[in-house]
Design a protein around this motif. Structure first.
Motif, PDB file in Angstrom:
ATOM      1  N   GLY A 124      -1.716  -8.697   7.441  1.00  0.00           N
ATOM      2  CA  GLY A 124      -0.302  -8.968   7.258  1.00  0.00           C
ATOM      3  C   GLY A 124       0.356  -7.743   6.639  1.00  0.00           C
ATOM      4  N   ARG A 125       1.678  -7.689   6.681  1.00  0.00           N
ATOM      5  CA  ARG A 125       2.356  -6.481   6.203  1.00  0.00           C
ATOM      6  C   ARG A 125       2.133  -6.233   4.717  1.00  0.00           C
ATOM      7  NH1 ARG A 125       5.529  -2.007   8.104  1.00  0.00           N
ATOM      8  NH2 ARG A 125       5.241  -0.696   6.279  1.00  0.00           N
ATOM      9  N   ARG A 126       2.162  -7.268   3.915  1.00  0.00           N
ATOM     10  CA  ARG A 126       1.983  -7.063   2.475  1.00  0.00           C
ATOM     11  C   ARG A 126       0.586  -6.545   2.166  1.00  0.00           C
ATOM     12  NH1 ARG A 126       4.806  -8.686  -1.962  1.00  0.00           N
ATOM     13  NH2 ARG A 126       6.167  -9.979  -0.678  1.00  0.00           N
ATOM     14  N   THR A 127      -0.430  -7.118   2.822  1.00  0.00           N
ATOM     15  CA  THR A 127      -1.797  -6.645   2.600  1.00  0.00           C
ATOM     16  C   THR A 127      -1.942  -5.207   3.083  1.00  0.00           C
ATOM     17  OG1 THR A 127      -2.615  -8.901   2.901  1.00  0.00           O
ATOM     18  CG2 THR A 127      -4.230  -7.126   3.026  1.00  0.00           C
ATOM     19  N   TYR A 128      -1.334  -4.915   4.228  1.00  0.00           N
ATOM     20  CA  TYR A 128      -1.375  -3.534   4.741  1.00  0.00           C
ATOM     21  C   TYR A 128      -0.793  -2.565   3.714  1.00  0.00           C
ATOM     22  CZ  TYR A 128      -0.017   0.604   7.403  1.00  0.00           C
ATOM     23  OH  TYR A 128       0.167   1.899   7.821  1.00  0.00           O
ATOM     24  N   ASP A 129       0.351  -2.894   3.140  1.00  0.00           N
ATOM     25  CA  ASP A 129       0.990  -2.004   2.170  1.00  0.00           C
ATOM     26  C   ASP A 129       0.136  -1.842   0.912  1.00  0.00           C
ATOM     27  OD1 ASP A 129       3.156  -1.511   3.812  1.00  0.00           O
ATOM     28  OD2 ASP A 129       4.429  -3.043   2.900  1.00  0.00           O
TER      29      ASP A 129
END
Length: 204
Positions: free
Chosen positions: A61-66
Motif C-alpha cells: 500500500g502507499r503508506r507502507t511503501y513510503d
C-alpha cells in the motif's frame, strides 16, 4: 502463476497498524506505534527472513511503501538488499512519485491488477503491512500463504488485517512456533469457504 505471501505483525485483537515505530502511522490518532519492537527476537527475525526467498517482489500500500522508502535505502545487509532490489507494486493515486524503484502503480482496479500480476511469471510476491491490499487479496482469493506474527499485546483500536467485506474463509494451519518473547509465528494457507455446524447436532 506466482505465489502471493502475506506477512503481518498483528496484535491479539487483530491490529496491524504501526508495529515498527511511534511515527510510522498515526492515522486515526493511533498512539501505540512501535508496539512490536519490545517483543522482537531472533526467532521472529528468522521467520521474517524465511518469508522472503532468495528473489521476491513486493506488493505494498502507499503508506507502507513510503515508510519502507524512507528507511531501507539507508540500511545494509541481505534484507535491505532484497527489499531495495525488489520490484514494488504499489496501490497509489500518485504513481508518478514512486521514487524508490523499481516500482509501478497498481492502477484504479487493484483486484484486476493483482490477478494479472499473480498470473504472470516471476518470483514470489510478498505483502507487508497493508490494510488496503491485504483485505483485497483475501477477499478475491489471491493469497496463497498468510504468515501471522502474533504479538502478546492488545491495542483496542487501529487498522486491522481482515476487512468486514471479506468473504468468510477458512485457513489451514501449516506450522506454528512460539518465540521466546511470546510471539506466536503461525503460517496458514487458504482452505476455501468457511463451514458451519452445530454442537447441538453432534450431541444427538
Amino acid at each position: 502463476m506466482r505465489t502471493v505471501r502475506i506477512i503481518e505483525h498483528i496484535s491479539l485483537d487483530g491490529v496491524i497498524q504501526a508495529p515498527g515505530g511511534p511515527e510510522e502511522d498515526t492515522n486515526g490518532r493511533f498512539e501505540h506505534g512501535g508496539w512490536a519492537f519490545p517483543h522482537h527476537d531472533e526467532a521472529v527475525g528468522e521467520a521474517i527472513g524465511a518469508a522472503h526467498p532468495g528473489g521476491f517482489d513486493l506488493l505494498l500500500g502507499r503508506r507502507t511503501y513510503d515508510i519502507f522508502a524512507s528507511h531501507w535505502p539507508h540500511q545494509e545487509g541481505p534484507m535491505a538488499e532484497g527489499l531495495n532490489g525488489a520490484r514494488k507494486y504499489v496501490a497509489t493515486h500518485r504513481p508518478e512519485s514512486l521514487g524508490w524503484g523499481p516500482a509501478e502503480g497498481l492502477g484504479a482496479d487493484i483486484a484486476a491488477s493483482l490477478r494479472k500480476i499473480k498470473a504472470g511469471e516471476g518470483p514470489d510476491l510478498v505483502v507487508w503491512g497493508s490494510s488496503t491490499i491485504t483485505p483485497a487479496l483475501i477477499e478475491h482469493g489471491l493469497a496463497d500463504e498468510v504468515v501471522l506474527l502474533v504479538f502478546p499485546v492488545m491495542l483496542g483500536r487501529g487498522k486491522r488485517i481482515f476487512s468486514d467485506t471479506a468473504a468468510a474463509t477458512e485457513l489451514s494451519l501449516i506450522s506454528s512456533k512460539a518465540a521466546g518473547s511470546g510471539v506466536i509465528i503461525n503460517i496458514y494457507k487458504p482452505a476455501g469457504p468457511a463451514r458451519t455446524g452445530s454442537f447441538a447436532e453432534s450431541a444427538e
